[in-house]
Design an enzyme around this catalytic site. Sequence first.
Site, PDB file in Angstrom:
ATOM      1  N   LYS A   9       0.630  -1.385   0.097  1.00  7.52           N
ATOM      2  CA  LYS A   9      -0.089  -0.025   0.145  1.00  7.52           C
ATOM      3  C   LYS A   9       0.944   1.233   0.345  1.00  7.52           C
ATOM      4  O   LYS A   9       1.956   1.146   0.216  1.00  7.52           O
ATOM      5  CB  LYS A   9      -0.831  -0.405   1.279  1.00  7.52           C
ATOM      6  CG  LYS A   9      -0.748   0.279   2.566  1.00  7.52           C
ATOM      7  CD  LYS A   9      -1.542   0.934   3.351  1.00  7.52           C
ATOM      8  CE  LYS A   9      -1.099   1.155   4.803  1.00  7.52           C
ATOM      9  NZ  LYS A   9      -2.012   1.058   5.982  1.00  7.52           N
ATOM     10  N   SER A  25      -6.750   4.775 -15.018  1.00  3.98           N
ATOM     11  CA  SER A  25      -6.120   4.142 -14.540  1.00  3.98           C
ATOM     12  C   SER A  25      -5.528   5.655 -13.258  1.00  3.98           C
ATOM     13  O   SER A  25      -6.721   6.524 -13.592  1.00  3.98           O
ATOM     14  CB  SER A  25      -4.791   3.722 -15.206  1.00  3.98           C
ATOM     15  OG  SER A  25      -4.323   4.994 -15.633  1.00  3.98           O
ATOM     16  N   THR A  57      -8.968   0.008 -10.074  1.00  2.00           N
ATOM     17  CA  THR A  57      -8.750   1.320 -11.768  1.00  2.00           C
ATOM     18  C   THR A  57      -6.976  -0.062 -11.604  1.00  2.00           C
ATOM     19  O   THR A  57      -6.912  -0.588 -10.662  1.00  2.00           O
ATOM     20  CB  THR A  57      -8.467   2.092 -11.512  1.00  2.00           C
ATOM     21  OG1 THR A  57      -8.145   2.592 -13.523  1.00  2.00           O
ATOM     22  CG2 THR A  57      -7.515   2.856 -10.407  1.00  2.00           C
ATOM     23  N   TYR A  58      -5.964   0.110 -12.542  1.00  2.00           N
ATOM     24  CA  TYR A  58      -5.026  -0.463 -12.110  1.00  2.00           C
ATOM     25  C   TYR A  58      -3.768   1.123 -12.354  1.00  2.00           C
ATOM     26  O   TYR A  58      -4.164   2.096 -12.425  1.00  2.00           O
ATOM     27  CB  TYR A  58      -4.791  -0.770 -13.678  1.00  2.00           C
ATOM     28  CG  TYR A  58      -4.720  -0.139 -14.789  1.00  2.00           C
ATOM     29  CD1 TYR A  58      -4.331   0.158 -15.463  1.00  2.00           C
ATOM     30  CD2 TYR A  58      -6.141  -0.274 -15.736  1.00  2.00           C
ATOM     31  CE1 TYR A  58      -4.451   1.234 -16.979  1.00  2.00           C
ATOM     32  CE2 TYR A  58      -6.377   0.646 -16.865  1.00  2.00           C
ATOM     33  CZ  TYR A  58      -5.570   1.626 -17.657  1.00  2.00           C
ATOM     34  OH  TYR A  58      -5.343   2.264 -18.622  1.00  2.00           O
ATOM     35  N   GLY A  73      -9.740   8.793 -16.262  1.00  2.00           N
ATOM     36  CA  GLY A  73     -11.469   7.882 -16.798  1.00  2.00           C
ATOM     37  C   GLY A  73     -11.891   8.572 -15.552  1.00  2.00           C
ATOM     38  O   GLY A  73     -12.388   9.826 -14.758  1.00  2.00           O
ATOM     39  N   SER A  74     -12.918   7.353 -15.595  1.00  2.00           N
ATOM     40  CA  SER A  74     -14.335   7.512 -15.110  1.00  2.00           C
ATOM     41  C   SER A  74     -13.373   7.431 -13.215  1.00  2.00           C
ATOM     42  O   SER A  74     -14.427   7.943 -12.689  1.00  2.00           O
ATOM     43  CB  SER A  74     -14.701   6.471 -15.262  1.00  2.00           C
ATOM     44  OG  SER A  74     -14.433   5.458 -14.629  1.00  2.00           O
ATOM     45  N   ALA A  75     -12.442   7.508 -13.038  1.00  2.00           N
ATOM     46  CA  ALA A  75     -12.074   7.099 -11.405  1.00  2.00           C
ATOM     47  C   ALA A  75     -11.725   8.534 -10.637  1.00  2.00           C
ATOM     48  O   ALA A  75     -11.918   9.375  -9.973  1.00  2.00           O
ATOM     49  CB  ALA A  75     -11.255   6.865 -10.822  1.00  2.00           C
TER      50      ALA A  75
END
Length: 128
Positions: A9, A25, A57-58, A73-75
Amino acid sequence: MLLNMLKAKIHRATVTHAELHYEGSIAIDGLLLDASGIREYEQIHAWNVNSGQRFVTYALRAEEGSGIISVNGSAARSAQTGDLIIIAAFAQLNEAELEKFQPTLVYADANNGISHTNRSIPKQMAAV
């Protein structure tokens, strides 16, 4: 049996960009990726400390030492510039692998540099 365990993390990184129309991402400073062991294109979970929102996401690699944490993006609807987020990756381990396993924990400073690292989370004590 395989258990889904915390692999790594990045704790309390600051979002520097939220780019709705960039390909999806989360771009992460390469030094943070290297220290955590999170690989480019690896699935990550992100938890927004400010809003409580969570998303999956990645990871993409941002320039080393840039301090970039760009939610794309959508994140980008789940984080704003200045928000604190926790980025986590998980691994599936069998019982034998668990004997020696410890996660890699990277703590970000105010500029998304590395404050310190650890291999375990301190035990939470009861409030007095």
